[in-house]
Design a protein around this motif. Structure first.
Motif, PDB file in Angstrom:
ATOM      1  N   PRO A 189       0.285   4.662   0.451  1.00 59.92           N
ATOM      2  CA  PRO A 189      -0.939   5.897   1.059  1.00 59.92           C
ATOM      3  C   PRO A 189       0.193   7.564   0.598  1.00 59.92           C
ATOM      4  O   PRO A 189      -0.481   8.623   0.751  1.00 59.92           O
ATOM      5  N   VAL A 207      -2.889   2.941   7.989  1.00 58.89           N
ATOM      6  CA  VAL A 207      -2.438   4.077   8.040  1.00 58.89           C
ATOM      7  C   VAL A 207      -2.213   5.218   8.921  1.00 58.89           C
ATOM      8  O   VAL A 207      -3.311   5.285   9.382  1.00 58.89           O
ATOM      9  N   VAL A 252       2.423   3.771   5.912  1.00 57.89           N
ATOM     10  CA  VAL A 252       1.532   2.227   6.439  1.00 57.89           C
ATOM     11  C   VAL A 252       2.715   1.150   7.398  1.00 57.89           C
ATOM     12  O   VAL A 252       4.118   2.052   7.295  1.00 57.89           O
ATOM     13  N   ILE A 306      -8.054  11.384   5.767  1.00 53.14           N
ATOM     14  CA  ILE A 306      -7.722  10.567   4.462  1.00 53.14           C
ATOM     15  C   ILE A 306      -8.700   9.688   3.650  1.00 53.14           C
ATOM     16  O   ILE A 306      -9.633   8.831   4.355  1.00 53.14           O
ATOM     17  N   LEU A 308      -7.483   5.183  -0.546  1.00 53.96           N
ATOM     18  CA  LEU A 308      -7.073   4.992  -0.625  1.00 53.96           C
ATOM     19  C   LEU A 308      -7.043   2.624  -1.009  1.00 53.96           C
ATOM     20  O   LEU A 308      -5.811   2.234  -1.135  1.00 53.96           O
ATOM     21  N   LEU A 355       1.027  -1.199  -0.070  1.00 56.18           N
ATOM     22  CA  LEU A 355      -0.184  -0.095  -0.338  1.00 56.18           C
ATOM     23  C   LEU A 355       0.794   1.130  -0.191  1.00 56.18           C
ATOM     24  O   LEU A 355       2.072   1.408   0.917  1.00 56.18           O
ATOM     25  N   VAL A 401      -2.787   2.990  -5.416  1.00 57.14           N
ATOM     26  CA  VAL A 401      -1.867   3.128  -4.193  1.00 57.14           C
ATOM     27  C   VAL A 401      -1.910   1.235  -3.257  1.00 57.14           C
ATOM     28  O   VAL A 401      -0.807   1.314  -3.014  1.00 57.14           O
ATOM     29  N   ALA A 447       1.210  10.623   4.663  1.00 59.34           N
ATOM     30  CA  ALA A 447       0.685   8.936   5.360  1.00 59.34           C
ATOM     31  C   ALA A 447       1.855   8.369   4.886  1.00 59.34           C
ATOM     32  O   ALA A 447       2.562   7.807   4.832  1.00 59.34           O
TER      33      ALA A 447
END
Length: 888
Positions: free
Chosen positions: A837, A863, A846, A869, A874, A835, A879, A844
């Protein structure tokens, strides 16, 4: 001692230089500590050199002479305040680099070394009322060129400026990952220290452990107020100028268990003290024995069974040596091997006080020849340590931007990736105590290069006279830190002489060998005999071998990345790897924050400004071939390049670790970046962890299960597979390991279990039967290995040859106060689910990445740092990514 700080607001102005400097002759406000680049940026006088192509537009700064100026008030001879003292010293802890210092129009001194502290008596120049201090910095780039020409021409070096002519941060002139921003300025604190009688000039609190007894030998250097000249010439040496014979001074050394903030950690007895004074002959050591016990006081000490000990020793000829013993000492261990108890050291001479911390431990480096060549095996407290390291470069191109918080973040990045050693690379600086202190507290080992990198260095007095005091100061300053376990002479200079074609141009010239083989080891032996010294990295510990011999000592592996596919790591069988690495771009938000090509392209002009490696983006493309599909878009190029970096480093790490105990460790290049750039870093300049960081966290697990080619093959045939259990945990590991061959749709095709057991710093392996080692369809099956508290998924084929689904994931997103929780479930095998973000919000972060899911499995990503957000964003296709999303 009283200190009048001169930090804060100054002015800076251009004195002379290229035509662009003319517009900067009027003074602008400057902040000290700082550098001219940050001052001009703050004043809005230059564009950000990190952005776009502004690096080229601001090159003139390093070609310009700059002058810093400030006025300050001095109280005069009132009998109170600083002026009541006999001595007033201007103390500059860091000047970058060739500086002329003037006080009230009189030249105090000139300096020529960024890595040294300078101290100059200035009492005779101070006057009541306003005083003016002016420091003029010679232009670093032309100065390096001028000094090279003056002393016989440029000696061999990498990159485009002759940085080896100056004692200055080499990478400040640009590197194959670094921006060229040759800085000038007052980069550390500056002030006037006022004192009388004597002051503590230097302390080296060296430790040892004798059985269960901790031994502290504190070497104290003392300077008299009656001495003259720059004390900076004497740091770390004895006798010290101005103190001769016995002058009635005593050095009192007290050792106390360190009390953590708030008393939250540790336990121990109340502290008691006993002093022993032994004013005997110079060099004789005085010992003190601890006594006393009682109840636990508020703010508990961080070591068990704690007592305080004090010793007193007469100062003779400017030195005192005090020896303290601590029975049943709490021993300091590397991270993962035990706790990190620390002790506070307090040294008192007259009214002056020095404080520091130590940890009791021993360290040795085993390089003795064996049947396989010569190992490179660190032992701490006689226990072998398998190194899982990362190379450290300066974390910002502007050194004064490296705050304690930034240091803490990067070291957290290291320890959360299971790194247990940081190598402070020789093209940077002797780092801030913020780094070493945190490593002491967290058990991260430190390998410290002396500051010589990828170049030949003159040994004549014009440079050597700077080298020795620099090294003495560095060894003295860093000697208290238990995390520091290796001194290393240089980076790649020995192998460069042997293999890079330097020798013809060096006939009749010095090139640094005398530093690495004589000066540096002699200083370490004199000032810090408690730690091992190695002449260089790489080094084979044999005069008749190439320095980069894989079976002896340490090696650097750069044929992979520069020329060869990453699977060529398996052609190496090294005892210890001190450098290896593979490139990948920074996070999307980091990259696009400074690269503005339209359209964005791997070969765009600004993109290549932020790629400093020779033919770097071509090597990225070449490195993907045979592993990943050729990217169809710039977004795919970015993800594929990051993914290939992760695959390459994980492949190399697991291969090297599978050779345990013959292989005793590795240090990946590199942990961090000093600006936004395509590089080898695990963490980009914005502090975003790249996919390779997650690969390193997996490959550096203390207990690792890895699938590797078998020496004998499945059922005796060639081409089989072994499961290897590698144990760097510090305790024995034994478990049943289950190996399953699984189809992408989740069908179990074969499964079996095997017992594996490994002692600390050892490995065990089992050869798999053909039912597991030989797939029915390599492109649609994986091996899943579980046991010993961990799991690994082994892919029989490269991504480009796998039948991965493009859309195998379902998702659910829940908003949180600080971001969101994203749960991802696989309907079929999904490789390297990640991911990103930062594509939605650059702030952001993760918590996980590169997760391979079997059919029906889920992973939850958390996140943070991005309240509000958008949940839908996402799980967008750019993403939430996985290896199958690269397939056509």
């Amino acid at each position: 001692m009283e200190r009048t700080t001169l930090d804060g607001t100054w002015t800076v102005e251009a004195v002379h230089g290229p035509a662009q400097a003319d517009a900067h002759r009027e003074p602008v406000a400057a902040i000290v500590p700082g550098c001219v680049h940050t001052d001009l940026l703050r004043a809005g006088r230059i564009p950000d050199p990190f952005d776009g192509d502004n690096e080229a537009a601001t090159q003139w700064i390093g070609d310009t002479v700059w002058r810093y100026r400030r006025t300050f008030a001095w109280s005069g001879e009132t009998g109170t305040g600083p002026t009541r003292h006999a001595r007033h010293d201007l103390v500059a802890k860091g000047l970058d680099t060739l500086a002329t210092i003037e006080l009230n129009g009189i030249v105090v001194a000139t300096t020529a070394n960024q890595h040294r502290t300078y101290r100059f008596p200035v009492g005779h120049l101070l006057r009541p009322g306003a005083n003016e201090l002016v420091i003029t910095f010679d232009a670093p780039v032309p100065a390096a060129e001028r000094l090279s020409a003056l002393h016989g021409g440029e000696l061999p070096h990498v990159n485009h400026h002759p940085y080896n002519a100056l004692r200055k941060n080499a990478s400040n002139f640009g590197w194959d990952w670094g921006i060229d921003v040759a800085t000038s300025g007052i980069w550390k604190s500056i002030g006037i220290e006022s004192w009388s009688g004597a002051r503590i000039a230097a302390v080296r609190p060296l430790v040892d452990v004798d059985g269960t007894t901790g031994v502290l030998t504190a070497h104290v250097d003392v300077e008299s107020a009656g001495s003259s000249g720059a004390f900076s010439q004497h740091i770390g040496s004895a006798p010290v100028a101005g103190v001769s014979g016995r002058i009635g001074l005593e050095a009192r050394v007290t050792l106390t268990p360190h009390v953590t903030a708030g008393g939250a950690d540790g336990h121990g007895a109340a502290l008691a003290e006993q002093s022993t004074s032994a004013p005997g002959a110079s060099g004789t050591e005085a010992a003190a024995t601890p006594v006393g016990s009682g109840t636990v006081p508020p703010g508990r000490p961080s070591v068990p069974g704690a007592t305080s000990v004090t010793g007193v020793r007469a100062v003779v000829d400017g030195t005192a040596v005090v020896r303290l013993e601590v029975p049943d000492v709490a021993v300091w261990w590397p991270r993962g091997e035990g706790d990190q108890p620390l002790y506070d050291v307090r040294v008192e001479v007259g009214d002056d006080v020095w404080t520091g911390r130590v940890g009791f431990r021993t360290v040795t480096l085993d390089t003795a020849a064996d049947a396989g060549g010569a190992p490179f095996l660190l032992r701490v407290n006689d226990r072998p340590v398998i190194v899982r390291g990362a190379n450290w470069i300066p974390d910002h191109a502007y050194l004064t931007e490296m705050t304690p918080e930034r240091y803490a973040d990067r070291i957290d990045d290291a320890i959360e990736a299971n790194v247990n050693l940081l190598r402070i690379w020789g093209g940077g600086i002797y780092e801030s105590d913020d780094l070493y202190d945190r490593c002491d507290e967290l058990g991260v080992l430190v390998w410290q290069d002396f500051l010589f990198a990828c170049a030949a260095y003159a040994e004549e007095p014009w440079l050597a006279d700077e080298v020795e005091p620099e090294v003495r100061e560095a060894v003295t300053r860093l000697s208290p830190h238990p995390s520091l376990v290796v001194w290393n002479g240089n980076n790649e200079n020995l192998v460069a002489y042997a293999e890079w074609g330097w020798r013809p141009s060096l006939v009749g010239r010095t090139w640094g060998n005398g530093y690495y083989r004589s000066l540096l080891p002699s200083i370490v032996a004199e000032l810090d005999p408690t730690r091992p010294y190695t002449p260089g990295s790489p080094f084979s510990f044999d005069e008749y071998l190439t320095p980069n011999d894989e079976r002896n000592g340490s090696v650097h592996i750069w044929d992979v990345w520069n020329r060869l596919d990453y699977r060529a790591y398996a052609d190496w069988n090294p005892r210890f790897v001190a450098e290896f690495g593979f490139q990948g771009p920074p996070a999307w938000s980091t990259l696009t924050g400074v690269v503005h090509d339209e359209p964005l392209d791997p070969d765009g002009h600004e993109m290549l400004v932020h790629q400093k490696a020779d033919q770097g983006n071509r090597k990225l493309a070449d490195g993907m071939r045979g592993h990943l599909p050729m990217p169809a878009s710039i977004e795919d190029w970015h993800f594929a390049s990051q993914l290939n970096q992760a695959h390459a480093i994980r492949f190399g790490m697991e291969w090297f670790r599978s050779r345990t105990p013959d292989n005793t460790g590795m240090i990946v290049w590199q942990l961090n970046d000093d600006w936004p750039v395509v590089s080898w870093a695990l963490v980009d300049h914005a502090g975003i962890r790249k996919p390779v960081w997650y690969a390193v966290r997996q490959a550096y697990e203390p207990v690792l299960l890895t699938v590797q080619p078998s020496a004998v093959g499945a059922a005796g045939a060639a081409g089989g597979l072994d499961v290897v259990l590698v144990n760097a945990s510090g305790v024995p590991v034994a478990d049943g390991v289950t190996v399953s061959r699984v189809a992408f749709d989740g069908t179990m095709l074969a499964s079996s279990s095997f017992p594996l057991a490994a002692a600390p710093a050892d490995a065990d392996r089992v050869t798999l039967p053909s039912s597991l080692a030989v797939p029915g369809d390599a492109g649609s099956e994986v091996l899943v290995v579980t046991g010993a508290g961990t799991r690994t998924v082994f892919d029989f084929a490269e991504v480009v040859d796998q039948a991965l689904a493009r859309s195998p994931l379902s998702t659910s997103v829940t908003a949180t106060d600080d971001g969101a929780v994203v749960t991802v479930t696989a309907t079929s095998y999904a490789r390297d689910v990640s991911l990103f973000p930062d594509r939605v919000d650059p702030a952001a972060r993760v918590d996980d990445g590169l997760v391979s899911l079997l059919a029906g499995e889920s992973v939850t990503f958390t996140v943070t740092g991005a309240p509000g957000i958008g949940p839908e964003a996402l799980v967008g296709p750019l993403v939430l990514r996985h290896a199958g999303s690269l397939l056509p």
